[in-house]
Scaffold this motif. Structure first.
Motif, mmCIF file in Angstrom:
data_model
loop_
_atom_site.group_PDB
_atom_site.id
_atom_site.type_symbol
_atom_site.label_atom_id
_atom_site.label_comp_id
_atom_site.label_asym_id
_atom_site.label_seq_id
_atom_site.Cartn_x
_atom_site.Cartn_y
_atom_site.Cartn_z
ATOM 1 N N HIS A 166 26.049 -22.845 -77.116
ATOM 2 C CA HIS A 166 26.273 -21.698 -78.004
ATOM 3 C C HIS A 166 27.343 -22.073 -79.022
ATOM 4 O O HIS A 166 28.475 -22.391 -78.662
ATOM 5 C CB HIS A 166 26.717 -20.478 -77.184
ATOM 6 C CG HIS A 166 27.034 -19.271 -78.022
ATOM 7 N ND1 HIS A 166 26.062 -18.570 -78.715
ATOM 8 C CD2 HIS A 166 28.221 -18.647 -78.288
ATOM 9 C CE1 HIS A 166 26.632 -17.562 -79.357
ATOM 10 N NE2 HIS A 166 27.937 -17.589 -79.120
ATOM 11 N N ARG B 252 18.309 -18.685 -77.538
ATOM 12 C CA ARG B 252 19.335 -19.416 -76.794
ATOM 13 C C ARG B 252 18.848 -20.840 -76.543
ATOM 14 O O ARG B 252 17.664 -21.064 -76.258
ATOM 15 C CB ARG B 252 19.656 -18.735 -75.469
ATOM 16 C CG ARG B 252 20.264 -17.339 -75.623
ATOM 17 C CD ARG B 252 21.701 -17.430 -76.094
ATOM 18 N NE ARG B 252 22.281 -16.089 -76.236
ATOM 19 C CZ ARG B 252 22.395 -15.450 -77.380
ATOM 20 N NH1 ARG B 252 21.961 -16.010 -78.503
ATOM 21 N NH2 ARG B 252 22.944 -14.241 -77.436
ATOM 22 N N LEU C 214 24.253 -23.799 -71.221
ATOM 23 C CA LEU C 214 24.021 -23.015 -72.427
ATOM 24 C C LEU C 214 24.808 -23.616 -73.585
ATOM 25 O O LEU C 214 26.025 -23.793 -73.491
ATOM 26 C CB LEU C 214 24.450 -21.564 -72.203
ATOM 27 C CG LEU C 214 24.360 -20.647 -73.432
ATOM 28 C CD1 LEU C 214 22.921 -20.525 -73.916
ATOM 29 C CD2 LEU C 214 24.960 -19.277 -73.143
ATOM 30 N N ALA D 74 24.380 -15.095 -71.048
ATOM 31 C CA ALA D 74 23.521 -15.446 -72.180
ATOM 32 C C ALA D 74 23.103 -14.228 -72.990
ATOM 33 O O ALA D 74 22.717 -14.362 -74.160
ATOM 34 C CB ALA D 74 22.286 -16.195 -71.680
#
Length: 621
Positions: A442, A398, A440, A459
């Motif tokens: 993504h 991640r 995050l 996550a």
């Protein structure tokens, strides 16, 4: 549905829904009906299969569901969708609004411009008529005073005569149409600048409003109105959020409050808040522009006063640019007045979509529901989580972004309008995300969270929670625009997003080492734009420059040239020839002279002639 259901069937359904609503006393727009139709089909609770063709029974069921939803005036969801459709149809950013305003103004002035540029006056009376038309054009284009006010007309006429005397009309008429249009624009700016200078010197200015003073009063008033609306939104959103959280913790309270449409009311308030933030941002930009123009206008006016200083004659190269600058700044003030009026109207018209809050939740009812409930503001929620952040080492695959490791951290495009990506699908709440916890990244998209726990849970399987958010948006169609999920539902018309076209392209930039190199060619290349290689294009330009349509052939004849014709002759030029011998010699002989006597006869019948040689000797010659 977009693949299997043809446009003709969709239009038929929209018309049928509109007729049903009109028959029941509710007038709805086709845009609103189209959005509701597609929202009803998307809602999984209605059991429509979007991958198959709808049967006749499905179409009838769809129509009834849409009519029922459109007639349910007590549902905050419908009010939110109406608000989104209204904003989509009416909002425009600064550039779009000003561009449209200029286009409309040019369209209104087009007949007057055409009448001036296409006229061909030949006598003095016609010249004066065109000059009066120019005065009318200047009045209409500047917007300074009424064209029916005699005092205003006199001021414009005097200002025009000072920069464009009527004697120059002959030169103006000889120009091409394009040059005439450009000169009209220049004259409009010059006359406006002259009138503004005269107003400052208290020598005129009839019909000219004090726009800087008006804006200095109107902008704070408009900003206060938007701030009051935002405060109301924030208070309601905090209360609804607290009630929804309390419902999820207490099953008894959940049963008690389930009949209230708290989620729909929360989404309604959040959408209203988002739109008010857009309008407030525009109002702040307008205030900054006005402040900057006030400084420039005062400086330009002072420079013009110093240049003039009661001089009898002034070089036009010195004052004309200052008049033009004053005119441009005043046009900027007029644009800000237009923008402020637009923002005020948008703010006032949006209030109608929040009226349902007071109908569903009167103050006394809401106060009773909040007994024993702790209400937290968005700021308090963020402060509570400021000390926590994600530990990057807990995740292997991640990517997390933090302020100290990412450039343009404050300008990143956050998904779901900055709300917590976990709370939307799981709790159905729009909780503010805290970027300090960690963003995050993504699949090239950025997500924020309301707590460290929510960030860790999301996550672990981002795709699953993203799909949960999409399913929640299908149940509550107003979330599609509130959470900016237009990329997931491209066939649903989103509200105008052109204002942030540059922002959408912003990507996080990780700090790294970089190097630069000086360009080899520093100076820009020289390109002669007027160069033409085509012979026929050069001939066309030559004909255009010659302007043969405006040329006349003149001839005259004198008494001496009358009945004469031109003759020409050609001769061979004489040739000089000479020779030379080796030796020059000459000779001279006496001329023979002989005298004959007695040829005429005499008294005797016989003629006696005597011949006498009178030739001189050679040595005597």
């Amino acid at each position: 549905m977009s693949c299997e259901l043809s446009d003709g069937v969709v239009k038929k359904i929209i018309r049928e829904v509109g007729r049903e609503c009109a028959a029941r006393g509710q007038t709805v727009s086709e845009t609103l009906v189209a959005f509701v139709v597609k929202a009803v089909v998307l809602d999984p609770r209605n059991d429509f299969n979007v991958d198959q063709t709808l049967t006749k029974k499905d179409v009838q069921n769809l129509i009834q569901l849409c009519v029922t939803r459109l007639l349910d005036t007590t549902n905050p969801s419908l009010s939110t969708i109406k608000m989104q459709v209204y904003f989509d149809m009416n909002y425009a950013n600064r550039a779009e609004l000003l561009s449209e305003q200029r286009r409309v103004l040019e369209g209104r002035l087009a007949p007057a411009v055409r009448d001036i540029t296409e006229s061909r006056p030949r006598v003095q009376e016609e010249m004066e008529n065109v000059y009066r038309k120019i005065i009318s054009y200047l009045l209409l284009s500047s917007g300074l005073g009424s064209p029916t006010d005699i005092e205003v007309v006199r001021e414009v006429t005097a200002a025009l005569q000072s920069v464009f005397p009527q004697a120059e009309m002959i030169t103006f008429i000889s120009l091409s149409k394009k040059n005439k249009e450009q000169q009209l624009k220049n004259l409009a700016m010059l006359v406006t600048g002259v009138r503004l200078y005269n107003k400052e010197c208290r020598k005129g200015g009839s019909g000219i409003d004090d726009l800087p003073a008006i804006l200095n009063e109107a902008i704070p008033s408009a900003t206060r109105t938007v701030d009051e609306g935002l405060n109301t939104c924030h208070t309601l959103a905090h209360r609804y959020t607290a009630l929804l959280e309390f419902m999820q913790e207490d099953q008894h309270r959940y049963t008690q409050l389930s009949s209230f449409k708290l989620k729909e009311a929360l989404f309604n308030v959040r959408q209203y808040e988002a739109f008010l933030c857009i309008l407030l941002s525009d109002a702040i930009t307008s205030a900054q522009e006005v402040e900057k123009m006030n400084v420039q206008f005062a400086a330009t006016m002072q420079q013009l006063k110093n240049t003039v200083q009661n001089k009898v004659s002034i070089d036009t190269k010195e004052v004309f640019p200052l008049f033009v600058a004053l005119s441009n700044l005043w046009t900027g003030f007029q644009d800000e007045v237009l923008l402020l009026s637009f923002l005020t109207n948008m703010t006032n018209n949006l209030q109608q979509f929040l009226e349902i809050q007071s109908q569903l939740f009167p103050e006394e009812v809401l106060a009773s529901l909040l007994e024993g409930v702790t209400v937290k503001t968005d700021e308090e929620r963020i402060r509570e989580t400021m000390g926590t952040r994600v530990n990057v080492s807990d995740f292997k695959n991640r990517e997390w972004l933090f302020p100290e490791t990412t450039d343009n951290f404050d300008q990143l495009l956050i998904q779901y309008h900055g709300f917590c990506a976990h709370a939307i699908g799981v709790k159905g709440l729009t909780l503010p995300g805290n970027p300090a916890i960690g963003i995050l990244k993504h699949k090239e998209k950025c997500y924020v969270f309301s707590s460290q726990e929510a960030a860790y849970i999301f996550a672990q399987d981002p795709d699953r929670f993203i799909q949960l958010n999409i399913e929640k948006a299908k149940e509550h169609a107003e979330l599609i625009q509130l959470l900016e999920l237009r990329h997931q539902f491209e066939y649903l018309a989103p509200y105008a997003q052109a204002r942030n076209a540059d922002k959408w392209l912003m990507k996080p930039t990780i700090k790294c080492d970089s190097s630069t190199q000086t360009d080899t060619h520093i100076l820009p290349p020289t390109v002669v734009t007027s160069y033409e290689w085509n012979e026929w294009e050069l001939r066309r330009k030559a004909i255009k420059l010659a302007n043969l349509r405006r040329k006349l052939t003149h001839a005259m004849q004198t008494d001496l040239s009358h009945m004469r014709r031109e003759n020409s002759t050609q001769v061979y030029l004489p040739k000089d020839v000479s020779t030379q011998t080796k030796r020059d010699s000459s000779s001279n002989v006496p001329r023979p002279v002989i005298f004959l006597e007695g040829l005429r006869g005499g008294s005797s019948p016989t003629t006696h002639m005597v011949k006498v040689d009178l030739t001189r000797a050679v040595d005597e010659t």
